[in-house]
Design a protein around this motif. Sequence first.
Motif, PDB file in Angstrom:
ATOM      1  N   PHE A  41      14.638   5.885   9.924  1.00  0.00           N
ATOM      2  CA  PHE A  41      14.567   5.565   8.498  1.00  0.00           C
ATOM      3  C   PHE A  41      15.957   5.678   7.860  1.00  0.00           C
ATOM      4  CE2 PHE A  41      14.095   6.958   4.067  1.00  0.00           C
ATOM      5  CZ  PHE A  41      13.446   5.845   3.566  1.00  0.00           C
TER       6      PHE A  41
ATOM      7  N   GLU B 121       8.850  -1.296  -3.196  1.00  0.00           N
ATOM      8  CA  GLU B 121       9.725  -0.823  -4.280  1.00  0.00           C
ATOM      9  C   GLU B 121      10.991  -0.191  -3.718  1.00  0.00           C
ATOM     10  OE1 GLU B 121       7.488   1.531  -7.065  1.00  0.00           O
ATOM     11  OE2 GLU B 121       6.257  -0.184  -7.633  1.00  0.00           O
ATOM     12  N   LEU B 122      10.838   0.408  -2.542  1.00  0.00           N
ATOM     13  CA  LEU B 122      12.009   0.992  -1.878  1.00  0.00           C
ATOM     14  C   LEU B 122      12.950  -0.135  -1.422  1.00  0.00           C
ATOM     15  CD1 LEU B 122      11.964   3.819   0.724  1.00  0.00           C
ATOM     16  CD2 LEU B 122      12.928   1.662   1.388  1.00  0.00           C
TER      17      LEU B 122
ATOM     18  N   TYR C 198       4.015   7.976  -5.813  1.00  0.00           N
ATOM     19  CA  TYR C 198       3.359   7.656  -4.553  1.00  0.00           C
ATOM     20  C   TYR C 198       4.276   6.756  -3.738  1.00  0.00           C
ATOM     21  CZ  TYR C 198       0.317   6.104  -0.931  1.00  0.00           C
ATOM     22  OH  TYR C 198      -0.176   5.833   0.326  1.00  0.00           O
ATOM     23  N   LEU C 199       4.798   7.282  -2.659  1.00  0.00           N
ATOM     24  CA  LEU C 199       5.645   6.489  -1.765  1.00  0.00           C
ATOM     25  C   LEU C 199       5.407   6.996  -0.352  1.00  0.00           C
ATOM     26  CD1 LEU C 199       8.002   4.480  -1.208  1.00  0.00           C
ATOM     27  CD2 LEU C 199       9.574   6.325  -1.714  1.00  0.00           C
ATOM     28  N   GLU C 200       4.756   6.196   0.445  1.00  0.00           N
ATOM     29  CA  GLU C 200       4.459   6.587   1.830  1.00  0.00           C
ATOM     30  C   GLU C 200       5.531   5.937   2.697  1.00  0.00           C
ATOM     31  OE1 GLU C 200       1.829   8.421   4.630  1.00  0.00           O
ATOM     32  OE2 GLU C 200       1.504   8.334   2.473  1.00  0.00           O
ATOM     33  N   LEU C 201       6.589   6.697   2.995  1.00  0.00           N
ATOM     34  CA  LEU C 201       7.679   6.133   3.794  1.00  0.00           C
ATOM     35  C   LEU C 201       7.153   5.760   5.172  1.00  0.00           C
ATOM     36  CD1 LEU C 201      10.476   8.613   2.790  1.00  0.00           C
ATOM     37  CD2 LEU C 201      10.180   6.286   1.994  1.00  0.00           C
ATOM     38  N   TYR C 202       7.726   4.723   5.758  1.00  0.00           N
ATOM     39  CA  TYR C 202       7.234   4.159   7.023  1.00  0.00           C
ATOM     40  C   TYR C 202       6.778   5.242   8.007  1.00  0.00           C
ATOM     41  CZ  TYR C 202       9.534   0.225   4.895  1.00  0.00           C
ATOM     42  OH  TYR C 202       9.895  -0.743   4.012  1.00  0.00           O
ATOM     43  N   PRO C 203       5.467   5.437   8.160  1.00  0.00           N
ATOM     44  CA  PRO C 203       4.968   6.566   8.957  1.00  0.00           C
ATOM     45  C   PRO C 203       5.345   6.492  10.439  1.00  0.00           C
ATOM     46  CG  PRO C 203       3.186   5.478   7.747  1.00  0.00           C
ATOM     47  CD  PRO C 203       4.391   4.636   7.579  1.00  0.00           C
TER      48      PRO C 203
ATOM     49  N   GLN D  55      15.033  -1.739  -4.048  1.00  0.00           N
ATOM     50  CA  GLN D  55      16.171  -0.976  -4.572  1.00  0.00           C
ATOM     51  C   GLN D  55      17.394  -1.089  -3.670  1.00  0.00           C
ATOM     52  OE1 GLN D  55      15.363   2.907  -6.445  1.00  0.00           O
ATOM     53  NE2 GLN D  55      13.255   2.557  -5.833  1.00  0.00           N
TER      54      GLN D  55
ATOM     55  N   LYS E   7       0.835  -1.202   0.000  1.00  0.00           N
ATOM     56  CA  LYS E   7       0.000   0.000   0.000  1.00  0.00           C
ATOM     57  C   LYS E   7       0.875   1.260   0.000  1.00  0.00           C
ATOM     58  CE  LYS E   7      -3.475   2.233   2.801  1.00  0.00           C
ATOM     59  NZ  LYS E   7      -3.744   2.457   4.206  1.00  0.00           N
ATOM     60  N   GLN E   8       1.936   1.231   0.787  1.00  0.00           N
ATOM     61  CA  GLN E   8       2.801   2.417   0.907  1.00  0.00           C
ATOM     62  C   GLN E   8       3.825   2.517  -0.216  1.00  0.00           C
ATOM     63  OE1 GLN E   8       2.762   2.246   5.793  1.00  0.00           O
ATOM     64  NE2 GLN E   8       4.577   1.651   4.686  1.00  0.00           N
ATOM     65  N   ASN E   9       3.903   1.457  -1.015  1.00  0.00           N
ATOM     66  CA  ASN E   9       4.876   1.380  -2.109  1.00  0.00           C
ATOM     67  C   ASN E   9       6.300   1.193  -1.592  1.00  0.00           C
ATOM     68  OD1 ASN E   9       4.656   1.083  -4.785  1.00  0.00           O
ATOM     69  ND2 ASN E   9       4.299   3.232  -5.263  1.00  0.00           N
ATOM     70  N   THR E  10       6.451   0.870  -0.321  1.00  0.00           N
ATOM     71  CA  THR E  10       7.795   0.727   0.241  1.00  0.00           C
ATOM     72  C   THR E  10       8.450  -0.586  -0.196  1.00  0.00           C
ATOM     73  OG1 THR E  10       6.622   0.138   2.256  1.00  0.00           O
ATOM     74  CG2 THR E  10       7.759   2.242   2.250  1.00  0.00           C
TER      75      THR E  10
ATOM     76  N   ARG F 168       5.232  10.361   9.915  1.00  0.00           N
ATOM     77  CA  ARG F 168       3.831  10.763   9.742  1.00  0.00           C
ATOM     78  C   ARG F 168       3.575  12.195  10.221  1.00  0.00           C
ATOM     79  NH1 ARG F 168       0.842   9.416  14.816  1.00  0.00           N
ATOM     80  NH2 ARG F 168       2.252   8.072  15.997  1.00  0.00           N
TER      81      ARG F 168
ATOM     82  N   PHE G  46      16.478   9.452  -0.038  1.00  0.00           N
ATOM     83  CA  PHE G  46      16.592   8.033  -0.392  1.00  0.00           C
ATOM     84  C   PHE G  46      17.077   7.878  -1.837  1.00  0.00           C
ATOM     85  CE2 PHE G  46      14.546   4.444  -2.559  1.00  0.00           C
ATOM     86  CZ  PHE G  46      15.228   3.409  -1.944  1.00  0.00           C
TER      87      PHE G  46
ATOM     88  N   ARG H  32       8.337   3.938 -14.465  1.00  0.00           N
ATOM     89  CA  ARG H  32       8.321   2.631 -13.768  1.00  0.00           C
ATOM     90  C   ARG H  32       8.898   1.540 -14.664  1.00  0.00           C
ATOM     91  NH1 ARG H  32       5.594   1.352  -9.457  1.00  0.00           N
ATOM     92  NH2 ARG H  32       5.076  -0.724 -10.223  1.00  0.00           N
TER      93      ARG H  32
ATOM     94  N   TYR I 206      15.285   5.045  -8.124  1.00  0.00           N
ATOM     95  CA  TYR I 206      13.947   5.418  -8.579  1.00  0.00           C
ATOM     96  C   TYR I 206      13.095   5.894  -7.409  1.00  0.00           C
ATOM     97  CZ  TYR I 206       9.097   4.459 -10.034  1.00  0.00           C
ATOM     98  OH  TYR I 206       7.754   4.554 -10.281  1.00  0.00           O
ATOM     99  N   MET I 207      12.479   7.033  -7.585  1.00  0.00           N
ATOM    100  CA  MET I 207      11.565   7.530  -6.561  1.00  0.00           C
ATOM    101  C   MET I 207      10.164   7.586  -7.162  1.00  0.00           C
ATOM    102  SD  MET I 207      11.560  11.269  -4.765  1.00  0.00           S
ATOM    103  CE  MET I 207      10.019  12.058  -5.161  1.00  0.00           C
ATOM    104  N   PRO I 208       9.291   6.662  -6.745  1.00  0.00           N
ATOM    105  CA  PRO I 208       7.938   6.668  -7.329  1.00  0.00           C
ATOM    106  C   PRO I 208       7.148   7.897  -6.858  1.00  0.00           C
ATOM    107  CG  PRO I 208       8.159   4.895  -5.712  1.00  0.00           C
ATOM    108  CD  PRO I 208       9.470   5.595  -5.769  1.00  0.00           C
TER     109      PRO I 208
END
Lengths: 436, 231
Positions: free
Chosen positions: B93, A100-101, B81-86, A104, A95-98, B123, B137, B45, B77-79
């Motif tokens: 991180f 993909e992180l 939509y990317l919600e880094l670990y809130p 990498q 969901k968070q797209n992590t 968050r 990142f 992508r 690659y930085m998409p």
Amino acid sequence: MNPLTALIMKELKDLFFSKTALLLSLAICFIFGYSFYSAVSLYGTASSSAVNNPLYAAGFEPVPGVFVPTFGGLFLIFSLLLPFLFIRLLSLERKQNTLELLLQLPFSLGEIMAAKALAAILFILFIVFMSIPALLLWTSWGGRLPLEELTVLAGGYFAYGVLILSISLFSSAVFSAASASIFALMVIISSWLVDFGKEMNISSLMLVLSGWTFTKNMKYFEEGIFSLKALSYFAVLSALFFFSAYYFLRFDLRKKWRPISVIVVLGAVLMIIASLVSFNRDVTESRRNSFPQHLAESLGKIKTMKVEIYLEKTDSRFRDYENSFLKRLAIVRDDVESTMATGDRLKSNYGLFVYTVNGKSETTYSTSEEEIFGIIFDLAGIIIGRTPERAHYRGYPLVTSERQQAAVIFVYFLVLPLVILIAFGSKRVRSTRRSK
Amino acid sequence: MLSIRNISKRKSETTILDRITFDAPENTITGVIGPNGAGKSTLLRTIAGFENPDEGAVLFQDAALLSFKVKKQLFSYMPEYLELYPEYSVDEFITFIHRASGFSDANLLKALGLDKVLSKKVRHLSKGYKQRLKLYFALCNKKPIVILDEPFDGFDPIQLLEILQLIKREREAGRTFLISIHQLSDAEKICDHYVLLDEGRIVATGDKESLRRKFGIADASLERIFIEALK
């Protein structure tokens, strides 16, 4: 720090210190504690009339009397709550797209999934180890701990937990979080529906399918039978779901259905092979699933053995005979051929049992164990002496005081939840301080 | 040079990308621009290796990059939509990225202003700081090609200028950028080359001067060129 260690540490932290895991751990404390408290109370009440009566005492076995009902609470937790925790492992990353992180970084998808699975397996062990205070309390009261039987019971729950994990990973690989939870619960509940269908005699298909349900295979471990078949069942099914999840997430594959089809076919073949595995060992001290050691050894010396039964399958006498003799015989010898007579032969000889041992036959209408063994060993020419004293299970009744029972509530409703809350809180405080 | 050759991608009956071909020269910033739904994100992508093209290939120094394993050595690659670990703090991180990849860059951290928010949970960060963390990142690993999908969302004009300067410095340091941008004014401030996309097809490529010449509109802004290209 090794990158893989960093990944595993992250997964452990994400899982163990999530609010969902905290709530689940607290729920497990309460349910486990309550199940143990109820079981101990009932066992204690029933034991009071058995402590001075050796004959009655023989029926008191700590594992089926106390620990199977205690672990029984875990079955519901594993089935209905654990999927929600394990689904988060992947669905949040997706969901968070992590994901993909992470991909990498120097990790492959396999390593990421293995790290998640490892963290989850440690969580399952943590849940199973929550039984340790109960075991310590039980021994401190002078209760008997049959370790081998308990290990098989705990091992069964561990295997079931791993299966729930792989179903959860598969669901979250295929669906979004909400749908994944519904799918995982659907798979689990379908298994229960088959059991229900079998009990209600809905169709013969249910009877066939019931041999493959989760509960049916868990039964072996709960009954104190180390069954290689049940173990293989859980191992193959877990691997099937896990590898299907892995290939479902492989975004670099053009045709995912190919490896997934291979896995499903391979899984089906392995499941069939697993169903043919017939190594069962009765690990109970009372040998309630088989026969006393000296009889089991003598039965092992017989070359060939066959039983012909002249009863309807629906006859209550057959059900009694099946449960009290045939199933126990199958634990000792899995090669005994038992056939049901049909047609006119059945009508004219109704109620008869024909035992053929090493080519010689004899009949009886009796279902008494003593009579049956008399016939079998006579035909085999084996002389059975008196049952040795050690073969008689003496039983372990245990009367517990209200104070002792209150200790269960104290440990599971206060001490353990506090330990969990402190560990959870201190980790959070530590990470905040470190950041500052 | 990063070369994109004949990349096509279809989903069901819809063509998302139609024979996309362009070059992104080394040490340049190539902007992929186009209206919403033009296929910018899918293209990035696909180049980064997170989608499989139905046809075509990605080449680096004339060698086709066939596997994701090879691509991930070269591309950061930085998409969008990317919600880094809130639930992580910024420090947690960054520490994880450092432990997992071995990369950390204190100067970059400072340049992005992240050193001031280390103890904050992700968050609790503003959108701009979340974007900065995502940029950290993407940039800290020193991979030669950086692919950024809409990296400038959430920045106010002053912050944006800082970020644009930072990216230009990274380019000077020898990195190649491929950036999708929907704000043409932002693209104009930073890009050396443009790939104009519409409905999955390339309508024009080149630097601003060559685009002006192509459409015969001297001194035109990128916006004007883009409108002409879409006609």
